[in-house]
Design a protein around this motif. Structure first.
Motif, mmCIF file in Angstrom:
data_model
loop_
_atom_site.group_PDB
_atom_site.id
_atom_site.type_symbol
_atom_site.label_atom_id
_atom_site.label_comp_id
_atom_site.label_asym_id
_atom_site.label_seq_id
_atom_site.Cartn_x
_atom_site.Cartn_y
_atom_site.Cartn_z
ATOM 1 N N LYS A 138 0.822 -1.210 0.000
ATOM 2 C CA LYS A 138 0.000 0.000 0.000
ATOM 3 C C LYS A 138 0.855 1.258 0.000
ATOM 4 N N ASP A 139 1.980 1.235 0.729
ATOM 5 C CA ASP A 139 2.802 2.449 0.793
ATOM 6 C C ASP A 139 3.480 2.743 -0.540
ATOM 7 N N ILE A 141 1.977 2.286 -3.530
ATOM 8 C CA ILE A 141 0.932 2.990 -4.283
ATOM 9 C C ILE A 141 0.749 4.410 -3.743
ATOM 10 N N ASP A 142 0.779 4.556 -2.421
ATOM 11 C CA ASP A 142 0.649 5.893 -1.827
ATOM 12 C C ASP A 142 1.786 6.803 -2.291
ATOM 13 N N LYS A 143 2.990 6.247 -2.397
ATOM 14 C CA LYS A 143 4.142 7.024 -2.868
ATOM 15 C C LYS A 143 3.913 7.514 -4.287
ATOM 16 N N ILE A 145 0.965 7.873 -5.852
ATOM 17 C CA ILE A 145 -0.141 8.829 -5.862
ATOM 18 C C ILE A 145 0.368 10.228 -5.507
ATOM 19 N N ASP A 146 1.194 10.286 -4.477
ATOM 20 C CA ASP A 146 1.752 11.569 -4.043
ATOM 21 C C ASP A 146 2.689 12.145 -5.096
ATOM 22 N N LYS A 149 0.641 13.592 -7.837
ATOM 23 C CA LYS A 149 -0.051 14.783 -7.354
ATOM 24 C C LYS A 149 0.877 15.982 -7.353
#
Length: 326
Positions: A138-139, A141-143, A145-146, A149
Motif C-alpha cells: 500500500k505504501d 501505491i501511496d508514494k 499517488i503523491d 499529485k
C-alpha cells in the motif's frame, strides 16, 4: 478507450504515451538524470515529479489522468489455480496465495486479480478458476499517488508490466487471440522475454545482460564517459555498433534467447509460437537484432510490425501503451 496518459519508469528512461479520443495523440521517451532510479527501484520520487511535470509541459500533453506501469520490483504477479469461490472469498484468500512473499502483515498490501478461465464439470458447474494474481504494498501505491499529485497529475490506474503487455498483445492480435505470442524487450539493465499462451500471460524469463553492457564497451573503446557512450552508440559513431566486442555481447544475449525459447518449446511441445517480436531500446541497433535473428529458430520481427500507425510508440514504449487499454 478513455483519454489517458500511459507512463512507464525504467532504469534509464521514462516513457509517455497519450491516448485521446480513442487514438494515439503523442508519445515521448525521456532520459532520466542519474540516481532517480537505481537497480529498478525509484529512490527519488520528488525528482521524478519534476521530470513528469517538465515533460508534460514540454511535450504539450493535455491528459492528466495517468496509468502507471509498475516496476517488477514493486509488484508480485503469479498464475494460479484455486477452487471455485466468490469474488469476496477470493480476495480474502489472496494473502494466503502470496504468503511466501509478504514481508509484513497482510493488511499492508493491496491484492488484485485478472480472471483467465472458469473450469466446469459435466454438470456445467464451476469447479476451479485460473487467474493471474497480483500484490503490491500500500505504501508503494501511496508514494506514486503523491508523486503524481506533486506533478499536477492524477494516478488513476497502476498495473504490472506483464498485464500491460498482455493488454497490448490482445489489442494487436485482433482476431488471433488464441495464438501464442512472445515479446523480447531489449532493455538497458537486462533483456526480458514475456510469453503469452492463447493470449494470456504465461511466463517471463530475464536475461541479466542488456544495453548497459554494450554502452560500457563503447565507453572503453572510444575513451568517453557512459553518457557520451550511449549517444555515440545511438548515432553509430565510427560504426561502433559493429565493433567486435559489441557483437560479442549481442551474441551472448542471442544465445540466451535461444536457450529460453528451446526450453519453453521442450516444456510446451504443443505451443504455436512462430515469431518472436522485439521492442525496447536495443531495437534500433541493426547488428544487435541481426545477431538474434541469425541465432534463433523462430522468425524475428519488430513488435511495431503489427500496427504500423503507432509503430514508434509500440517499439519504444510498448508497456506504457498497453497500460492505456482497458
Amino acid at each position: 478507450m478513455k483519454d489517458i496518459l500511459g507512463i512507464e519508469i525504467s532504469n534509464k528512461t521514462v516513457k509517455f504515451v497519450e491516448i485521446k479520443r480513442n487514438s494515439l495523440r503523442n508519445f515521448a521517451v525521456v532520459e532520466l538524470p542519474d540516481n532517480i532510479v537505481v537497480n529498478g527501484q525509484l529512490v527519488a520520487p520528488e525528482a521524478m515529479s519534476e521530470v513528469l511535470k517538465n515533460t508534460f509541459k514540454k511535450e504539450k500533453f493535455s491528459v492528466k489522468n495517468c496509468a502507471l506501469v509498475l516496476s517488477d520490483n514493486d509488484v508480485y504477479l503469479r498464475r494460479m489455480k484455486v477452487p471455485a469461490m466468490s469474488e469476496k472469498q477470493l480476495l480474502l484468500n489472496m494473502p494466503y496465495e502470496f504468503k511466501d512473499v509478504l514481508a509484513e502483515g497482510k493488511d499492508k498490501y493491496i491484492y488484485d486479480y485478472s480472471m483467465i478461465s472458469l473450469n466446469k464439470n459435466e454438470d456445467d458447474e464451476v469447479v476451479d478458476m485460473e487467474l493471474l494474481g497480483a500484490v503490491v504494498r500500500k505504501d508503494v501505491i501511496d508514494k506514486y499517488i503523491d508523486m503524481f499529485k506533486r506533478a499536477s497529475l492524477k494516478l488513476v490506474k497502476a498495473l504490472p508490466r506483464e498485464i500491460a503487455l498482455c493488454s497490448l498483445v490482445n489489442e494487436l492480435n485482433g482476431d488471433n487471440d488464441n495464438k501464442d505470442f512472445a515479446i523480447l524487450d531489449l532493455g538497458y539493465k537486462s533483456s526480458k522475454m514475456d510469453i503469452f499462451a492463447n493470449g494470456v500471460y504465461e511466463v517471463t524469463r530475464t536475461i541479466d545482460i542488456g544495453l548497459e553492457d554494450v554502452v560500457k564497451v563503447v565507453a572503453d573503446v572510444l575513451g568517453v564517459d557512459i553518457h557520451m557512450a550511449s549517444k555515440y552508440l545511438d548515432q553509430n559513431q565510427n560504426n561502433i555498433q559493429e565493433n567486435e566486442r559489441c557483437v560479442d555481447i549481442y551474441s551472448s544475449i542471442a544465445t540466451e534467447v535461444m536457450r529460453v525459447m528451446n526450453y519453453y518449446t521442450f516444456e510446451n511441445p504443443n505451443n504455436t509460437l512462430e515469431t518472436l517480436y522485439y521492442c525496447g531500446g536495443g531495437s534500433k541497433i541493426e547488428p544487435y537484432t541481426k545477431e538474434i535473428k541469425e541465432t534463433i529458430s523462430l522468425d524475428l520481427e519488430p513488435l511495431s510490425s503489427l500496427k504500423q500507425d503507432a509503430s514508434e510508440a509500440i517499439l519504444m514504449s510498448a508497456a506504457a501503451l498497453g497500460a492505456c487499454y482497458d
